[in-house]
Motif scaffolding. Structure first.
Motif, PDB file in Angstrom:
ATOM      1  N   ILE A   1     -25.379 -43.981  14.809  1.00 20.54           N
ATOM      2  CA  ILE A   1     -26.475 -43.030  14.620  1.00 20.54           C
ATOM      3  C   ILE A   1     -26.675 -42.244  15.912  1.00 20.54           C
ATOM      4  O   ILE A   1     -26.743 -42.822  17.000  1.00 20.54           O
ATOM      5  CB  ILE A   1     -27.783 -43.759  14.242  1.00 20.54           C
ATOM      6  N   GLU A   2     -26.729 -40.915  15.809  1.00 20.70           N
ATOM      7  CA  GLU A   2     -26.984 -40.031  16.951  1.00 20.70           C
ATOM      8  C   GLU A   2     -26.045 -40.324  18.132  1.00 20.70           C
ATOM      9  O   GLU A   2     -26.464 -40.380  19.290  1.00 20.70           O
ATOM     10  CB  GLU A   2     -28.454 -40.129  17.382  1.00 20.70           C
ATOM     11  N   TYR A   3     -24.778 -40.502  17.801  1.00 24.33           N
ATOM     12  CA  TYR A   3     -23.767 -40.853  18.797  1.00 24.33           C
ATOM     13  C   TYR A   3     -22.431 -40.431  18.188  1.00 24.33           C
ATOM     14  O   TYR A   3     -22.314 -40.265  16.976  1.00 24.33           O
ATOM     15  CB  TYR A   3     -23.798 -42.360  19.011  1.00 24.33           C
ATOM     16  N   SER A   4     -21.416 -40.228  18.991  1.00 27.29           N
ATOM     17  CA  SER A   4     -20.115 -39.877  18.424  1.00 27.29           C
ATOM     18  C   SER A   4     -19.306 -41.133  18.127  1.00 27.29           C
ATOM     19  O   SER A   4     -19.525 -42.196  18.722  1.00 27.29           O
ATOM     20  CB  SER A   4     -19.344 -38.950  19.363  1.00 27.29           C
ATOM     21  N   ALA A   5     -18.349 -41.005  17.191  1.00 25.69           N
ATOM     22  CA  ALA A   5     -17.610 -42.159  16.691  1.00 25.69           C
ATOM     23  C   ALA A   5     -16.667 -42.722  17.750  1.00 25.69           C
ATOM     24  O   ALA A   5     -16.149 -42.010  18.613  1.00 25.69           O
ATOM     25  CB  ALA A   5     -16.832 -41.778  15.447  1.00 25.69           C
ATOM     26  N   LEU A   6     -16.417 -44.009  17.629  1.00 26.59           N
ATOM     27  CA  LEU A   6     -15.583 -44.752  18.570  1.00 26.59           C
ATOM     28  C   LEU A   6     -14.124 -44.778  18.125  1.00 26.59           C
ATOM     29  O   LEU A   6     -13.810 -45.068  16.977  1.00 26.59           O
ATOM     30  CB  LEU A   6     -16.097 -46.191  18.669  1.00 26.59           C
ATOM     31  N   SER A   7     -13.221 -44.466  19.042  1.00 22.72           N
ATOM     32  CA  SER A   7     -11.796 -44.743  18.914  1.00 22.72           C
ATOM     33  C   SER A   7     -11.389 -45.563  20.136  1.00 22.72           C
ATOM     34  O   SER A   7     -12.219 -45.851  21.018  1.00 22.72           O
ATOM     35  CB  SER A   7     -10.976 -43.457  18.827  1.00 22.72           C
TER      36      SER A   7
ATOM     37  N   SER B   1     -12.545 -47.656  25.228  1.00 24.44           N
ATOM     38  CA  SER B   1     -13.279 -46.824  24.290  1.00 24.44           C
ATOM     39  C   SER B   1     -13.001 -45.345  24.542  1.00 24.44           C
ATOM     40  O   SER B   1     -12.875 -44.897  25.684  1.00 24.44           O
ATOM     41  CB  SER B   1     -14.777 -47.104  24.384  1.00 24.44           C
ATOM     42  N   VAL B   2     -12.923 -44.600  23.436  1.00 26.24           N
ATOM     43  CA  VAL B   2     -12.778 -43.148  23.471  1.00 26.24           C
ATOM     44  C   VAL B   2     -13.761 -42.590  22.453  1.00 26.24           C
ATOM     45  O   VAL B   2     -13.658 -42.882  21.257  1.00 26.24           O
ATOM     46  CB  VAL B   2     -11.350 -42.697  23.120  1.00 26.24           C
ATOM     47  N   LEU B   3     -14.717 -41.787  22.917  1.00 22.99           N
ATOM     48  CA  LEU B   3     -15.671 -41.163  22.012  1.00 22.99           C
ATOM     49  C   LEU B   3     -15.172 -39.784  21.586  1.00 22.99           C
ATOM     50  O   LEU B   3     -14.471 -39.111  22.332  1.00 22.99           O
ATOM     51  CB  LEU B   3     -17.041 -41.038  22.683  1.00 22.99           C
ATOM     52  N   THR B   4     -15.551 -39.372  20.400  1.00 22.97           N
ATOM     53  CA  THR B   4     -15.137 -38.073  19.877  1.00 22.97           C
ATOM     54  C   THR B   4     -15.886 -36.953  20.601  1.00 22.97           C
ATOM     55  O   THR B   4     -17.115 -36.966  20.666  1.00 22.97           O
ATOM     56  CB  THR B   4     -15.416 -37.987  18.376  1.00 22.97           C
ATOM     57  N   PRO B   5     -15.171 -35.966  21.128  1.00 22.09           N
ATOM     58  CA  PRO B   5     -15.833 -34.887  21.875  1.00 22.09           C
ATOM     59  C   PRO B   5     -16.376 -33.797  20.958  1.00 22.09           C
ATOM     60  O   PRO B   5     -16.022 -33.702  19.786  1.00 22.09           O
ATOM     61  CB  PRO B   5     -14.700 -34.340  22.738  1.00 22.09           C
ATOM     62  N   ASP B   6     -17.228 -32.959  21.524  1.00 22.99           N
ATOM     63  CA  ASP B   6     -17.686 -31.779  20.795  1.00 22.99           C
ATOM     64  C   ASP B   6     -16.816 -30.586  21.186  1.00 22.99           C
ATOM     65  O   ASP B   6     -15.765 -30.738  21.824  1.00 22.99           O
ATOM     66  CB  ASP B   6     -19.173 -31.520  21.045  1.00 22.99           C
ATOM     67  N   ALA B   7     -17.252 -29.392  20.833  1.00 20.96           N
ATOM     68  CA  ALA B   7     -16.443 -28.193  21.046  1.00 20.96           C
ATOM     69  C   ALA B   7     -16.174 -27.901  22.516  1.00 20.96           C
ATOM     70  O   ALA B   7     -15.203 -27.209  22.845  1.00 20.96           O
ATOM     71  CB  ALA B   7     -17.115 -26.992  20.385  1.00 20.96           C
ATOM     72  N   ILE B   8     -17.022 -28.389  23.420  1.00 21.46           N
ATOM     73  CA  ILE B   8     -16.806 -28.135  24.845  1.00 21.46           C
ATOM     74  C   ILE B   8     -16.393 -29.398  25.590  1.00 21.46           C
ATOM     75  O   ILE B   8     -16.383 -29.429  26.819  1.00 21.46           O
ATOM     76  CB  ILE B   8     -18.052 -27.508  25.496  1.00 21.46           C
TER      77      ILE B   8
END
Length: 711
Positions: free
Chosen positions: A225-231, A243-250
């Motif tokens: 919730i209110e966080y990016s998904a974990l890879s 851990s690697v979080l999914t980035p946004d457009a920037i």
């Protein structure tokens, strides 16, 4: 909810590094937490004395501020125990026990005078931990550059993995040792409508593994919730997952404001494969339901639909063949129909009739609304409005007709990944559903996300998916989301999320085929976080029978297609094939009609990831059981007993099994059906063909029924 006890232990204060231990309630799992000499938080986990996670670092790297990585001391800790039993609105069991021991570690960062809490919960089947950021003077709004959680493994485990990707899970699972991931990555990345692989050693969660000393280990996350998904990024020399979080457009990984918390990072572990399948750890780390009246309007659904004919290419979603349409401008009543549009009034009525005749709840209809002609692969924001039907789809008449038959229609909202557009129309679309008798929606997110540069699994989209679910709840609508982020147990908190795709489903059988071992792996991976709308029940394995231009074959026997209704758990189950095909095999179709979709109890009879799964489930509120078994391309002999049946009772078992010469590629539709009396002392050996399996219905029977069977 029944709370047995809550006991808070004492509070200890430390001003120096100190190792702390936590045991699971059954004492098989042991967690150790400590601070290194340079102030880095570290944890490790053992199971029955075997290393599961070797000493591994914790922390987060921030974008503009000093990071939460080192310079920590333990300022205090608190231990507690918890034990409750709760009832899900729907599920694999009637009751779920939530029992754990907890350690809350308060960390003080000397260099910044900030506070970070790491909360550990140790269950009998694994570990959950998360970061918590209390409200404090020196921390308010902050941006995550990367999470630095590690999972240092004890060796080169056998792994069941998907390529790390920020936009799709629709890959075939690769089975290999961790040391082989790099060499197999290129072939593992197959084409998809939207994809963003990020590393030659990146993998997704849930990640299933088996150690050489016999431990089954699953790494995932809960309560996203209110966080990016974990890879995960694999260090394939030292076998450390980072851990690697999914980035946004920037390129940013998360925008947070204290007080806040991360999702839980989860490690499920056992020396029995079946324990991974029955674990409810991910669900238990989510909050209780948000809706007090959930049980009154959230109901499991068995459905048919206008879908497989489009997937196979027999029919189309589009009404015409023109290639340039504009919603609100193009007058479809003046265009030439292509003659293959599936979602027309007369055809949908045929599905409604079939559903009513066979005791189904609903009919899914895709391609009913304007805009399908040129949506795919285009960066179009305004594609669908989710309320305007094609000229041959009579909304009001179908509402009347379905209601007269006691059937609901399932709405379909393909967003074309134009998320802003979907939110623009969401209230209007949901009200349209209410007005026309729809209480469930299948949503889709095919293609690259609009706004450009955002990813399917980034924080912005994670927030959107939850917004869609909570907004649907305001209208008492259930949601089945496709192409969305992996499931993390949120169906406990938001039980109107009755299904998701988030993996390579049956549709890929018409796109070249799924591997025969596919459904022996998914319950250990994708289904760890929640139910999958896999859409089983395909009886015609040659797709060319429907579309001569499509040579794909379904890599399964017919008997195994029946088994999937038990092994691939979902409260939303589709009979995906054509009514006319089912009418040719009504003896086998009887199992789909009979099988329950809501369960009181579940037993894993046999399991080995990638090889076979056999599961028995008891229908909620009845004394009937259903058994499903699925195996890989090698075939096997399944040996099961019925000791979970009530002692002293007799049941009639109807066994739907592979014929002697059945084979997923050579003879997939060869099956046999037989009936026999069983008790809790019965033992059976059943052959499973390559890519095959079996299904059994076990119905409580009286003396007259048993006598009739013997005749």
């Amino acid at each position: 909810m029944r709370k047995t006890f809550i006991f808070i232990c004492c509070l200890f204060l430390w001003k120096m590094a100190a190792a702390q231990e936590l045991l699971s309630p059954d004492k098989n799992l042991q967690l150790q937490f400590s601070i290194t000499d340079n102030g880095k938080p570290t944890y490790q986990l053992t199971y029955k004395g075997k290393a599961v996670i070797k000493p591994s670092h914790l922390g987060l790297e921030l974008k503009a501020d000093a990071s939460f990585i080192d310079s920590f001391e333990v300022a205090g800790s608190k231990a507690s125990t918890y034990d409750e039993t709760w009832e899900p609105v729907w599920g694999e069991v009637k009751e779920i026990r939530n029992q754990y021991n907890e350690l809350e570690v308060n960390l003080h960062q000397l260099s910044t005078d900030r506070t970070l809490i790491v909360r550990f919960r140790l269950f009998n089947d694994g570990l959950g931990f998360r970061y918590e950021f209390p409200q404090q003077k020196h921390l308010a709004y902050f941006v995550i550059k990367e999470e630095r959680t590690e999972f240092a493994l004890a060796g080169d485990h056998k792994a069941f993995w998907l390529p790390g990707d920020y936009d799709t899970q629709e890959y075939s699972t690769v089975t290999s040792n961790l040391s082989e991931v790099r060499g197999k990555m290129k072939d593992a990345i197959t084409p998809n409508a939207s994809q963003a692989p990020f590393s030659p050693t990146g993998v997704q969660t849930p990640l299933m593994m088996k150690s050489k000393d016999g431990l089954y280990i699953n790494i995932h996350e809960a309560a996203l919730i209110e966080y990016s998904a974990l890879s995960l990024e694999l260090d394939d020399k030292n076998f450390v997952l980072k851990s690697v979080l999914t980035p946004d457009a920037i390129g940013d990984k998360g925008y947070l404001q204290a007080p806040c918390k991360s999702p839980w990072r989860t490690v499920i572990v056992s020396d029995k494969a079946g324990d991974i399948l029955t674990s409810k750890l991910v669900y238990n780390l989510n909050e209780p339901p948000k809706y007090a009246d959930a049980a009154s309007w959230i109901k499991p659904v068995k459905y048919v639909g206008v879908w497989w004919e489009m997937i196979t290419g027999k029919s189309t979603w589009a009404y015409t063949d023109i290639e340039n349409v504009q919603l609100g401008v193009t007058d479809f009543s003046k265009t030439k129909p292509n003659g293959k549009h599936g979602a027309n009034t007369a055809h949908v009525k045929e599905y409604i009739d079939f559903a009513a005749e066979n005791g189904f709840d609903a009919v899914l209809v895709e391609g009913w609304n304007q805009g399908w002609e040129d949506w795919f692969g285009k960066t179009k924001d305004y594609v669908f409005d989710f309320i305007t039907p094609y000229p041959d789809f009579d909304v009001q008449e179908l509402h009347r007709y379905a209601a007269s038959k006691g059937i609901k229609i399932i709405m379909h909202h393909e967003t074309s990944s134009s998320v802003r557009n979907y939110e623009r129309f969401m209230d209007t679309a949901y009200q349209f559903m209410v007005n026309n008798g729809y209480n469930a929606v299948k949503s889709g997110y095919v293609g690259n996300i609009i706004p450009r540069g955002e990813h399917h699994y980034g924080q912005w989209l994670v927030n959107h998916y939850l917004y869609a679910i909570t907004k649907a709840a305001e209208y008492h609508i259930m949601v089945d989301a496709h192409e969305s982020v992996h499931m993390t147990g949120l169906s406990r908190t938001y039980p109107n999320l009755i299904g998701q795709e988030s993996a390579r489903g049956t549709e890929y059988e018409a796109f070249g085929g799924n591997n025969p071992d596919h459904t022996t792996i998914l319950p250990f991976t994708r289904l760890i976080g929640g139910p999958m709308d896999y859409t089983p029940g395909i009886f015609e394995m040659n797709v060319s029978a429907y579309n001569p231009d499509n040579s794909s074959k379904v890599n399964s026997t017919l008997a195994r297609q029946l088994a999937l209704y038990v092994t691939m758990y979902s409260p939303l189950q589709m009979a995906a094939d054509f009514p006319e095909t089912y009418r040719k095999h009504m003896d086998a179709f009887q199992f789909i009609k009979d099988v329950a979709i809501d369960w009181e109890d579940t037993k894993v009879l046999e399991a080995e990831p990638g090889d076979y799964i056999t599961i028995a489930r008891k229908a909620k509120g009845k004394n009937n059981w259903f058994i499903g078994s699925t195996c890989d391309e090698n075939g096997r002999v399944s040996k099961i007993n019925f000791d979970y049946l009530d002692a002293g009772w007799k049941y009639i078992a109807t066994i739907y099994s592979d014929a002697k010469d059945a084979h997923y590629a050579k003879n997939p539709k060869a099956y046999t059906i037989k009936k026999m009396v069983v008790t809790n002392k019965t033992v059976l050996s059943l052959p499973c063909a390559p890519g095959g399996g079996y299904a059994i219905s076990v119905m409580e029977a009286d003396d007259d029924a048993i006598k009739a069977l013997k005749k």
